[in-house]
Design a protein around this motif. Structure first.
Motif, PDB file in Angstrom:
ATOM      1  N   SER A  15      71.827  35.203  33.929  1.00 18.80           N
ATOM      2  CA  SER A  15      72.572  34.108  33.316  1.00 18.80           C
ATOM      3  C   SER A  15      72.964  33.121  34.397  1.00 18.80           C
ATOM      4  N   HIS A  16      73.420  31.948  33.969  1.00 17.31           N
ATOM      5  CA  HIS A  16      73.848  30.963  34.953  1.00 17.31           C
ATOM      6  C   HIS A  16      75.081  31.461  35.701  1.00 17.31           C
ATOM      7  N   ALA A  17      75.886  32.317  35.041  1.00 13.39           N
ATOM      8  CA  ALA A  17      77.077  32.850  35.699  1.00 13.39           C
ATOM      9  C   ALA A  17      76.703  33.688  36.921  1.00 13.39           C
ATOM     10  N   SER A  18      75.570  34.367  36.853  1.00 15.64           N
ATOM     11  CA  SER A  18      75.154  35.184  37.993  1.00 15.64           C
ATOM     12  C   SER A  18      74.766  34.310  39.179  1.00 15.64           C
ATOM     13  N   ARG A  19      74.298  33.100  38.921  1.00 17.04           N
ATOM     14  CA  ARG A  19      73.998  32.180  40.022  1.00 17.04           C
ATOM     15  C   ARG A  19      75.294  31.750  40.705  1.00 17.04           C
ATOM     16  N   SER A  36      74.818  23.335  52.729  1.00 13.75           N
ATOM     17  CA  SER A  36      73.912  24.005  51.791  1.00 13.75           C
ATOM     18  C   SER A  36      74.662  24.486  50.547  1.00 13.75           C
ATOM     19  N   TYR A  37      75.822  25.077  50.758  1.00 15.51           N
ATOM     20  CA  TYR A  37      76.603  25.578  49.632  1.00 15.51           C
ATOM     21  C   TYR A  37      77.069  24.439  48.733  1.00 15.51           C
ATOM     22  N   ARG A  38      77.455  23.333  49.336  1.00  9.93           N
ATOM     23  CA  ARG A  38      77.911  22.196  48.516  1.00  9.93           C
ATOM     24  C   ARG A  38      76.756  21.629  47.690  1.00  9.93           C
ATOM     25  N   TRP A  39      75.587  21.521  48.308  1.00 14.59           N
ATOM     26  CA  TRP A  39      74.435  21.016  47.565  1.00 14.59           C
ATOM     27  C   TRP A  39      74.119  21.952  46.406  1.00 14.59           C
ATOM     28  N   VAL A  52      76.402  22.690  38.879  1.00 15.30           N
ATOM     29  CA  VAL A  52      77.269  21.979  37.936  1.00 15.30           C
ATOM     30  C   VAL A  52      76.444  21.093  37.016  1.00 15.30           C
ATOM     31  N   ILE A  53      75.392  20.506  37.558  1.00 10.06           N
ATOM     32  CA  ILE A  53      74.522  19.670  36.738  1.00 10.06           C
ATOM     33  C   ILE A  53      73.710  20.517  35.760  1.00 10.06           C
ATOM     34  N   HIS A  54      73.159  21.627  36.259  1.00 10.54           N
ATOM     35  CA  HIS A  54      72.297  22.473  35.431  1.00 10.54           C
ATOM     36  C   HIS A  54      73.081  23.262  34.385  1.00 10.54           C
ATOM     37  N   ALA A  55      74.233  23.789  34.813  1.00  8.95           N
ATOM     38  CA  ALA A  55      74.997  24.661  33.902  1.00  8.95           C
ATOM     39  C   ALA A  55      76.480  24.598  34.265  1.00  8.95           C
ATOM     40  N   PRO A  56      77.208  23.611  33.745  1.00  9.67           N
ATOM     41  CA  PRO A  56      78.644  23.502  34.042  1.00  9.67           C
ATOM     42  C   PRO A  56      79.379  24.787  33.652  1.00  9.67           C
TER      43      PRO A  56
END
Length: 230
Positions: free
Chosen positions: A103-107, A181-184, A190-194
């Motif tokens: 899931s996006h949460a795991s990212r 890197s972390y900020r990017w 946030v764009i892909h999955a807020p």
């Protein structure tokens, strides 16, 4: 190629008691990259620990296939002062987004864990770096009092002091690169999955930037020959 910054464990062996001097190359690469000769002195316990702890920041996250195992720790990574070293702040984030996740949460969870791992490593590294710097100060002050000091011994002592300082500065550059890197990665997530997890990730990244700047403030990072892509 990433200029060399690591997050962490990912199946890597960290037991220096079993792998003495496995990261000795870190100091040799740091000095060699600016055209200096590394010291021939054996590493002290603190100097060995400094290089082991530095390596955890130097190796890029997700950069090593599992099959390479511990042997990757012996493989030199180019220091950031080499002209052909390029830092790509998108590399970590693209891998994080492209790799399959449940899931996006795991990212978000992976990003948060990676930043937390870096935060956990900061204080031990700063403690070791402080001890090494203190002993190097005593080493430098004692040179004038050594009886029959040979030119090669003096050169090796001075080279080791410079080598230790460069290892700390290398880590400083790596942490700056990690924050970028972390900020990017966070911005793209946030764009892909807020998700509300973004706030926690942002807080941790900000803490990493602030704590590393405070800990390395007394040791300025020497000229960063870095080409940032993207």
């Amino acid at each position: 190629m990433l200029g060399g910054c690591a997050t962490g464990d990912f199946g890597r062996t960290r037991d220096s008691a079993l792998n003495d001097d496995m990261h000795r190359w870190v100091g040799a690469e740091a000095t060699g990259s600016i055209g200096r000769r590394p010291s021939d002195f054996q590493l002290t316990d603190y100097e060995r620990t400094l290089r082991d702890q530095a390596y955890a920041f130097i190796e890029p996250p997700h950069s090593r296939p599992y099959w390479k195992g511990v042997f990757g720790d012996y493989e030199p990574i180019p220091a950031p002062w080499r002209r052909k070293v390029h830092f790509d702040p998108t590399f970590y984030g693209r891998q994080l987004i492209d790799e399959p996740h449940r899931s996006h949460a795991s990212r978000y969870g992976q990003l948060i864990n990676d930043v937390r791992n870096d935060l956990t490593r900061l204080d031990p590294f700063f403690t070791t770096a402080g001890r090494v710097a203190d002993f190097d100060q005593k080493r430098g002050a004692s040179l004038r009092y050594i009886t029959d000091l040979e030119a090669r011994e003096r050169a090796d002592a001075l080279a080791r002091m410079k080598e230790n300082a460069l290892v700390v500065q290398w880590v400083g550059i790596c942490i700056q690169q990690r924050v970028a890197s972390y900020r990017w990665a966070l911005e793209r997530l946030v764009i892909h999955a807020p998700d509300g997890l973004a706030a926690e990730a942002d807080r941790l990244i900000t803490e990493l930037a602030a704590r590393s700047a405070a800990g390395l403030g007394a040791t300025p990072v020497i000229g960063q020959v870095l080409t940032v892509k993207g």
